[in-house]
Scaffold this active site. Sequence first.
Site, PDB file in Angstrom:
ATOM      1  N   ASP A 168       0.889  -1.030  -0.086  1.00  0.00           N
ATOM      2  CA  ASP A 168      -0.068  -0.030   0.100  1.00  0.00           C
ATOM      3  C   ASP A 168       0.846   1.354   0.025  1.00  0.00           C
ATOM      4  OD1 ASP A 168      -2.255  -1.478   0.207  1.00  0.00           O
ATOM      5  OD2 ASP A 168      -2.397  -1.561   2.156  1.00  0.00           O
TER       6      ASP A 168
HETATM    7  N1  URA Z   1      -1.436  -5.484   4.135  1.00  0.00           N
HETATM    8  C1  URA Z   1      -1.896  -4.528   4.082  1.00  0.00           C
HETATM    9  O1  URA Z   1      -2.939  -4.116   4.574  1.00  0.00           O
HETATM   10  N2  URA Z   1      -1.009  -3.635   3.149  1.00  0.00           N
HETATM   11  C2  URA Z   1       0.038  -3.704   2.703  1.00  0.00           C
HETATM   12  O2  URA Z   1       0.785  -2.977   2.243  1.00  0.00           O
HETATM   13  C3  URA Z   1       0.487  -5.209   2.937  1.00  0.00           C
HETATM   14  C4  URA Z   1      -0.228  -6.242   3.439  1.00  0.00           C
END
Ligand code: URA
Length: 230
Positions: free
Chosen positions: A102
């Site tokens: 993310d």
């Molecule tokens: N889980 C999440 O919520 N975000 C990420 O970036 C990776 C795993």
Amino acid sequence: MRVDRFLSNLPRYNRQQVRLLLVEKRVRIDGKVVTDPHSAVLEFSRVEVDDLLLQAGKPARYFMLHKPPGCVSATRDPQHPTVLDLLDEPHKDDLHIAGRLDFNTTGLMLITNDGAWSRRLTQPQTKLPKVYYVETEQDIGADYARTFAAGLYFAFEDLTTQPAQLQVLGPRTARLSIVEGRYHQVKRMFGHFNNKVLRLHRESMGPLHLDNALKPGEYRALRTEEIHLF
Ligand code: URA
């Protein structure tokens, strides 16, 4: 592609000739004589028949990046910097990300032009453990580990998550190992307890750990032995 198909797709050889070339040990992939018609020819393979070079093969490239917060795990974005913007490499259009993170998640990100390699890493059957360091808004309850280990139901996908291991490090810090990569998976797992994830950092993917010599935004090529871990 199989080498026999690769050769017989060329206008210069028919199937019978291809069979003979292989039997007569005249075909080389990456400098090694091959006789098995099933031998694989990749876009990276150098293919020769006698002294004739049929495919030079392009270099396979593999990088480890320490993803900083505030950049997008995409090759292009109209608004924000992308992880590819951090790479000072030629032919970036060829590269893709093996396992997205993310926007504000930090940590280990793998980038390559080798689709077969990244598929091996990311396909669900591989069950590659991804380990995240997590900081949360509320205290992490005693029941979290059991719930994560049992699996959580995600209504949107209509599935139950694979067993995940939680190691509580402090009241609001933990290390979580998951074998999938569902959309916002870690945040949604903690979200089940209405506990917001404030910081998320990927430490490792399978046997490969983020090189702690890399500062956020820095990257390096993977070493041969690291490429061969997958
Ligand atoms: N889980 C999440 O919520 N975000 C990420 O970036 C990776 C795993």
